[in-house]
Design a protein around this motif. Structure first.
Motif, PDB file in Angstrom:
ATOM      1  N   LEU A 169      22.679  28.185  10.994  1.00 26.03           N
ATOM      2  CA  LEU A 169      22.523  28.884   9.810  1.00 26.03           C
ATOM      3  C   LEU A 169      23.184  28.075   8.615  1.00 26.03           C
ATOM      4  O   LEU A 169      22.569  27.992   7.636  1.00 26.03           O
ATOM      5  CB  LEU A 169      22.842  30.288   9.886  1.00 26.03           C
ATOM      6  N   THR A 170      24.440  27.667   8.869  1.00 27.59           N
ATOM      7  CA  THR A 170      25.003  26.949   7.850  1.00 27.59           C
ATOM      8  C   THR A 170      24.299  25.466   7.524  1.00 27.59           C
ATOM      9  O   THR A 170      24.132  25.099   6.439  1.00 27.59           O
ATOM     10  CB  THR A 170      26.466  26.418   8.371  1.00 27.59           C
ATOM     11  N   LYS A 171      23.831  24.722   8.570  1.00 30.20           N
ATOM     12  CA  LYS A 171      23.055  23.511   8.237  1.00 30.20           C
ATOM     13  C   LYS A 171      21.753  23.892   7.501  1.00 30.20           C
ATOM     14  O   LYS A 171      21.368  23.020   6.485  1.00 30.20           O
ATOM     15  CB  LYS A 171      22.306  23.218   9.763  1.00 30.20           C
ATOM     16  N   TYR A 172      21.219  25.026   7.700  1.00 29.46           N
ATOM     17  CA  TYR A 172      19.822  25.328   6.908  1.00 29.46           C
ATOM     18  C   TYR A 172      20.359  26.161   5.354  1.00 29.46           C
ATOM     19  O   TYR A 172      19.398  26.556   4.695  1.00 29.46           O
ATOM     20  CB  TYR A 172      18.971  26.412   7.569  1.00 29.46           C
ATOM     21  N   GLY A 173      21.585  25.857   5.109  1.00 30.25           N
ATOM     22  CA  GLY A 173      21.918  26.531   3.781  1.00 30.25           C
ATOM     23  C   GLY A 173      21.961  27.829   3.631  1.00 30.25           C
ATOM     24  O   GLY A 173      22.004  28.705   2.472  1.00 30.25           O
ATOM     25  N   LEU A 174      22.177  28.705   4.659  1.00 28.06           N
ATOM     26  CA  LEU A 174      22.004  30.284   4.741  1.00 28.06           C
ATOM     27  C   LEU A 174      23.443  30.748   5.027  1.00 28.06           C
ATOM     28  O   LEU A 174      24.417  30.336   5.666  1.00 28.06           O
ATOM     29  CB  LEU A 174      21.127  30.707   5.932  1.00 28.06           C
ATOM     30  N   THR A 175      23.887  32.036   4.155  1.00 28.18           N
ATOM     31  CA  THR A 175      24.996  32.722   4.418  1.00 28.18           C
ATOM     32  C   THR A 175      24.892  33.750   5.460  1.00 28.18           C
ATOM     33  O   THR A 175      23.446  34.149   5.591  1.00 28.18           O
ATOM     34  CB  THR A 175      25.564  33.141   3.022  1.00 28.18           C
ATOM     35  N   TYR A 176      25.874  34.429   5.984  1.00 28.67           N
ATOM     36  CA  TYR A 176      25.542  35.157   7.008  1.00 28.67           C
ATOM     37  C   TYR A 176      26.840  36.241   7.367  1.00 28.67           C
ATOM     38  O   TYR A 176      27.953  35.954   6.820  1.00 28.67           O
ATOM     39  CB  TYR A 176      25.219  34.631   8.503  1.00 28.67           C
ATOM     40  N   ASP A 177      26.455  37.276   8.015  1.00 31.35           N
ATOM     41  CA  ASP A 177      27.885  38.169   8.332  1.00 31.35           C
ATOM     42  C   ASP A 177      27.371  38.440   9.935  1.00 31.35           C
ATOM     43  O   ASP A 177      26.203  38.511  10.297  1.00 31.35           O
ATOM     44  CB  ASP A 177      27.555  39.694   7.699  1.00 31.35           C
ATOM     45  N   LEU A 178      28.399  38.806  10.664  1.00 30.44           N
ATOM     46  CA  LEU A 178      28.345  38.704  12.060  1.00 30.44           C
ATOM     47  C   LEU A 178      28.510  39.961  12.485  1.00 30.44           C
ATOM     48  O   LEU A 178      29.776  40.629  12.247  1.00 30.44           O
ATOM     49  CB  LEU A 178      29.037  37.650  12.762  1.00 30.44           C
ATOM     50  N   ALA A 179      27.927  40.584  13.645  1.00 27.90           N
ATOM     51  CA  ALA A 179      28.342  41.978  14.059  1.00 27.90           C
ATOM     52  C   ALA A 179      28.155  41.552  15.638  1.00 27.90           C
ATOM     53  O   ALA A 179      27.419  40.841  16.232  1.00 27.90           O
ATOM     54  CB  ALA A 179      27.151  43.011  13.806  1.00 27.90           C
ATOM     55  N   PHE A 219      12.439  31.335   9.861  1.00 29.98           N
ATOM     56  CA  PHE A 219      12.743  31.220   8.460  1.00 29.98           C
ATOM     57  C   PHE A 219      11.632  30.844   7.505  1.00 29.98           C
ATOM     58  O   PHE A 219      11.712  31.439   6.453  1.00 29.98           O
ATOM     59  CB  PHE A 219      13.706  30.014   8.434  1.00 29.98           C
ATOM     60  N   PHE A 220      10.575  30.188   7.698  1.00 35.08           N
ATOM     61  CA  PHE A 220       9.243  29.838   7.080  1.00 35.08           C
ATOM     62  C   PHE A 220       8.564  31.156   6.578  1.00 35.08           C
ATOM     63  O   PHE A 220       8.268  31.299   5.755  1.00 35.08           O
ATOM     64  CB  PHE A 220       8.548  28.938   7.733  1.00 35.08           C
ATOM     65  N   ASN A 221       8.632  31.934   7.748  1.00 32.84           N
ATOM     66  CA  ASN A 221       7.945  33.278   7.552  1.00 32.84           C
ATOM     67  C   ASN A 221       8.509  34.208   6.643  1.00 32.84           C
ATOM     68  O   ASN A 221       7.969  35.181   5.665  1.00 32.84           O
ATOM     69  CB  ASN A 221       7.710  33.968   8.869  1.00 32.84           C
ATOM     70  N   TYR A 222      10.013  34.408   6.791  1.00 32.04           N
ATOM     71  CA  TYR A 222      10.644  35.453   6.030  1.00 32.04           C
ATOM     72  C   TYR A 222      11.606  35.032   4.870  1.00 32.04           C
ATOM     73  O   TYR A 222      12.128  35.938   4.022  1.00 32.04           O
ATOM     74  CB  TYR A 222      11.211  36.369   7.144  1.00 32.04           C
ATOM     75  N   LEU A 223      11.758  33.750   4.713  1.00 30.75           N
ATOM     76  CA  LEU A 223      12.718  33.227   3.711  1.00 30.75           C
ATOM     77  C   LEU A 223      12.320  32.288   2.713  1.00 30.75           C
ATOM     78  O   LEU A 223      11.414  31.770   2.806  1.00 30.75           O
ATOM     79  CB  LEU A 223      14.078  32.725   4.288  1.00 30.75           C
ATOM     80  N   GLN A 224      12.817  32.150   1.545  1.00 32.37           N
ATOM     81  CA  GLN A 224      12.560  31.349   0.593  1.00 32.37           C
ATOM     82  C   GLN A 224      13.027  29.788   0.844  1.00 32.37           C
ATOM     83  O   GLN A 224      14.075  29.733   1.364  1.00 32.37           O
ATOM     84  CB  GLN A 224      12.885  31.771  -0.699  1.00 32.37           C
ATOM     85  N   VAL A 225      12.178  29.002   0.619  1.00 26.42           N
ATOM     86  CA  VAL A 225      12.440  27.468   0.852  1.00 26.42           C
ATOM     87  C   VAL A 225      13.177  26.936  -0.322  1.00 26.42           C
ATOM     88  O   VAL A 225      12.928  27.205  -1.437  1.00 26.42           O
ATOM     89  CB  VAL A 225      11.113  26.401   1.077  1.00 26.42           C
ATOM     90  N   SER A 226      14.576  26.650   0.036  1.00 30.55           N
ATOM     91  CA  SER A 226      15.189  26.086  -1.189  1.00 30.55           C
ATOM     92  C   SER A 226      14.689  24.713  -1.807  1.00 30.55           C
ATOM     93  O   SER A 226      14.273  23.849  -0.841  1.00 30.55           O
ATOM     94  CB  SER A 226      16.897  25.783  -0.990  1.00 30.55           C
ATOM     95  N   GLU A 227      14.733  24.357  -2.849  1.00 20.95           N
ATOM     96  CA  GLU A 227      14.343  23.088  -3.530  1.00 20.95           C
ATOM     97  C   GLU A 227      15.350  22.119  -2.909  1.00 20.95           C
ATOM     98  O   GLU A 227      14.855  20.872  -2.793  1.00 20.95           O
ATOM     99  CB  GLU A 227      14.222  23.273  -4.692  1.00 20.95           C
TER     100      GLU A 227
END
Length: 886
Positions: free
Chosen positions: A661-671, A758-766
């Motif tokens: 997730l970090t490589k793809y530039g995403l932030t996250y919380d873990l449960a 990711f492509f289906n549900y998230l915005q692609v970053s420029e």
């Protein structure tokens, strides 16, 4: 009016001015509030829509502008309450509280008197008499309507009892009703069947899984359709084609199931006999094919070895090539027979998946370029760029049909011919793929039998062509298996067009059409054609450029100004070719055969037929951005925008997902469990949830249910949830999607599948992340395919070592725990630990550990006492001991 309302008229202005006070007093009484809550009546709605209107009606009666006795607002209120089963005494209580509120107000305002009270009571009594009459008339009409419906339903029941086999059971499977037809068919008496389990007539041939699926469908969809084999009292059997529906009593929420069916025993017996005969024939063909293929493989293997010998004479090499060619043709025939027999026997399965038709067709076309070029046949294509990016169907079988049609087209097209492949998606989600050739064609009398097994049309020189005649029959059956069809039009001597139409589901409505072509559109692009002739070769490119809205001018000379000139290599020669090679302008060469003759010229980029979107795009990018396509280029990987909730209890899996997730530039919380995930979801906002199915405290399915319930209760927009699961059993995905998951990610994690989600549900970053070319590294991990893991997971050496160390640390704890659980035969604990080991090892592609972990988990869940858990455990232990970080 019948009675003068002097006191009310005198004090009317006071009442009107205090309207809000009277209304608030009306709904302040505890018993009225309980009534409103009992019948789910909103207090504010009650006041705004009805309370205010009733007050105004009373004021109208006092003023003499409205006739007493028939309050339209109260009738409107009754219509609103008609589906809430309100009783007459409850209706009286609602009305009397209004009177009470009015009376109490007169005391508070110090305008009360006996006369005023009498006048209020008079208006209230007259109004309530009319409302009660309206209520009673309405109830009477309802009762009459119910009586009519009951009579009609009784008639329907008689008709059903006469024509169908009917039974009812409660939610425990106990029979509560059985009709005479079922009694006669089963041989059991009504007394014996009533109150018994419906399973008492279950036949031993019916697998338990069938009924598990039946109950699953009834619980989730409320209906089940199927054919059930039952036992008779005398030991015989009967088949019933049934529809079972779930019925919920709205008054007490009790559940029962009604089964309506027909006796299909004779029909199925006849079908089974026919199938036995067909299976015997198919078994013979299949067995014969296998028996022939075994020695044939040896023949082909040794022929290949002999051809590689250096001291062969030309004549002997020619003989061996003939043997090899004939052997390969024979192998192809045998494979056709095997496919055909599988289709006939029902062993052939259709397995739909998400795919890109642009990728699948372009890859298939490239496989046939060499065989087409061998006959100097030009292969062109048009894959409609507006076809949605992701479809859902069996892409493997679609490719198999296209391959058969292409193979036939090449076979029946003469040297120097042309074959054109086209794909479009119709508005009703029908994918159409066609193959057109200018070959020898088919006579009209042969077209009807063209899809029949073991037949070949009487084409010209057909005697010279080899094959089973099964190819088109296989295409026809495959298309039917997918709910589609295959068609043909042909004219003898002019060619044929075959096409297949397959229903598909659209998974992603975004299409292949490129949205970032602004730079290309700004360039002045021309298409050079001698004498301005636009033939099929030029059309193959220009049809795409028209779809891309690229304004391309066709010219017959290259003297004018332009940024890019496109030309067909076949028609360029002599001085023009020299001028192009020595020019300082940019060109795109379209060739009929693969060629590297333009590779040394940086101002010329070439593309070979067949053309398709990605090939055209790459050709232009190589021309415009040559540095990006150099051998030592930097690659850019996609980045996305979003905050992701990860629910995963396995520590090694957690770390892997966090790194990705970090490589793809995403932030996250873990449960670490489902309950924690639900609580985090309620507290924060997420763009995507990655949910493990099997977790402690609360599993993934239950957590998803709670999240969806929470969203519905608060009217929130749904957040997409993707399952993280190692469960690949058939039907698991379908059940997961019904539980509320929006998509599935299998374990081990595959990067392409993760990117798809990711492509289906998230915005692609420029923004893109630069991935420098990997430097030389020293493999510091033993027992794992270091290079493969780095490449597949896109991890650096340090990241991979960190994950492996974490994995080994976890295994050092779990292996003794598993051994202890196996010794004590704690099946629940065995299954949980084995599931965790299976998932963790999958991420590192340790297949032997994965397989043994899956075996142990499956056996432990079934509480199999005879399974050798210790043997599987030792295999896992040995495989893990071989992994070391140096």
């Amino acid at each position: 009016m019948g009675k003068e309302l002097l006191n009310l008229v005198k004090n009317q202005n006071i009442l009107i001015e205090s309207k809000e006070t009277v209304l608030l007093s009306w709904i302040s009484y505890e018993s009225l509030q309980k009534l409103l809550k009992l019948h789910d009546i909103d207090k504010n709605l009650f006041l705004q829509e009805y309370g205010g209107g009733v007050f105004d009606y009373f004021m109208g009666v006092i003023a003499g502008s409205v006739k007493i006795g028939n309050c339209p607002i109260m009738q409107k209120l009754l219509l609103y309450l008609k589906d809430k089963d309100i009783r007459s005494d409850e209706l009286f209580e609602i009305c009397s509280h209004f009177k009470r509120g009015m009376v109490e107000f007169t005391f508070d305002a110090k305008i009360n008197s006996k006369e005023l009270f009498d006048e209020l009571s008079y208006i209230f009594d007259k109004n309530f008499q009319s409302i009660l009459k309206y209520y009673s008339d309405t109830i009477f009409e309802k009762e009459q309507e119910i009586t009519r419906h009951v009579k009609l339903l009784n008639e329907y029941q008689k008709a059903l009892d006469e024509s169908a086999i009917i039974s009812k059971m409660d939610q425990n499977g106990i029979i509560t009703y059985i009709n005479e037809k079922y009694v006669k068919l089963s041989g059991y008496s009504t007394d014996k069947l009533m109150g018994s389990k419906h399973s008492m007539t279950k036949h031993e041939d019916m697998p338990e899984e069938y009924f598990e699926d039946m109950w699953f469908q009834l619980e989730n969809a409320g209906i089940f359709r199927g054919t059930i084999k039952n036992s008779k009292k005398d030991g015989g059997y009967f088949y019933i084609d049934v529809t079972i529906a779930k019925i919920i009593d709205p008054y007490d929420d009790s559940i029962e199931y009604i089964s309506i069916g027909n006796d299909v025993t004779t029909l199925i017996d006849a079908r089974l006999e026919a199938q036995k005969a067909s299976h015997a024939k198919d078994y013979f063909l299949s067995n014969m094919s296998h028996e022939i293929r075994t020695p044939l493989n040896a023949i082909l293997g040794f022929v290949n070895l002999l051809i590689d010998q250096e001291d062969l004479s030309k004549q002997h090499r020619k003989y061996l090539e003939i043997i090899l060619n004939s052997g390969e043709n024979l192998l192809s025939i045998i494979n056709d027979i095997l496919d055909f027999t599988k289709l006939r026997s029902g062993e052939f399965t259709i397995e739909p998946r998400i795919f890109s038709i642009h990728n699948e067709i372009s890859h298939t076309l490239e496989l046939f370029v060499a065989s087409a070029n061998a006959k100097d046949i030009v292969l062109t294509s048009f894959i409609d760029p507006t076809i949605p990016k992701e479809l859902y169907a069996d892409s493997l079988r679609i490719k198999q049909i296209l391959s058969n049609l292409l193979s036939n087209a090449i076979k029946f097209t003469k040297v120097g011919g042309h074959i054109h492949v086209e794909a479009v998606c119709k508005k009703n989600n029908i994918l159409k793929v066609s193959v057109n050739d200018n070959g020898i064609g088919i006579a009209q009398e042969d077209i009807r039998s063209i899809f029949t097994a073991f037949s070949q049309a009487g084409r010209w020189e057909a005697a010279e062509l080899e094959g089973t005649g099964l190819g088109l029959s296989i295409c026809h059956q495959l298309a039917e298996h997918m709910g589609g069809s295959v068609h043909v039009t042909s004219k003898l001597g002019e060619g044929s067009t075959f096409w297949v139409e397959i229903p598909v589901e659209i998974h992603d409505y975004e299409c292949q059409m490129f949205s970032d072509l602004d730079e290309l559109k700004r360039l002045k692009t021309i298409f050079y054609s001698k004498d301005m002739i636009r033939g099929y070769k030029a059309d193959s490119f220009l049809k795409y450029s028209d779809m891309f809205n690229m304004s391309i001018e066709m010219v017959d000379n290259l003297d004018g100004e332009f940024d890019i000139a496109i030309f067909l290599d076949d028609y360029i020669e002599g001085e023009i070719k020299e001028n192009i090679i020595n020019s300082n302008k940019k060109y795109v060469a379209i060739t009929s055969n693969p060629s590297d003759k333009y590779e040394k010229y940086p101002h010329i980029s070439s593309a070979c037929f067949p053309l398709y979107c990605s090939k055209i795009r790459t050709t232009f990018e190589e021309l415009l951005y040559p540095d990006s396509f150099s051998v030592h280029k930097q690659s850019k990987s996609m980045k996305f925008q979003g905050h992701v909730l990860i629910a995963e209890d396995n520590e090694a899996n957690q770390e892997l997902i966090k790194i990705l997730l970090t490589k793809y530039g995403l932030t996250y919380d873990l449960a670490t469990n489902g309950l924690e995930a639900v609580n985090l979801y309620k507290a924060k906002k997420y763009d995507l949830v990655l949910m493990d199915e099997q977790m402690p405290v609360m599993d993934g399915n239950e957590a998803v249910g709670n999240i969806i319930k929470y969203e519905k209760e608060r009217g929130l927009k749904h957040t997409p949830i993707s399952a993280l699961t190692a469960n690949v059993i058939k039907g698991a995905k379908e059940r997961g999607l019904k539980s509320g998951f929006d998509s599935f990610l299998g374990k081990p994690i595959v990067i392409k599948e993760l990117e798809r989600v990711f492509f289906n549900y998230l915005q692609v970053s420029e923004e893109a992340v630069e991935c420098l070319e990997l430097v030389e590294h020293i493999n510091t991990i033993e027992g794992l395919d270091y290079d493969k893991l780095s490449q597949e997971l896109m991890l650096s050496g340090d990241e991979l070592i960190m994950l492996v160390e974490l994995f080994l640390k976890k295994m050092a704890k779990q292996i003794p725990d598993l051994h202890s659980a196996i010794k004590s035969r704690d099946y629940k604990k065995i299954a949980l630990i084995a599931h965790s080991i299976k998932g963790s090892s999958g991420n590192f592609r340790i297949e032997s550990v994965q397989e043994e972990g899956e075996k142990i988990e499956k056996m432990a869940k079934a509480k199999e006492k005879d399974f050798d858990y210790e043997h599987s455990f030792e295999k896992i232990k040995i495989a893990l001991e071989a992994i070391k970080v140096k």
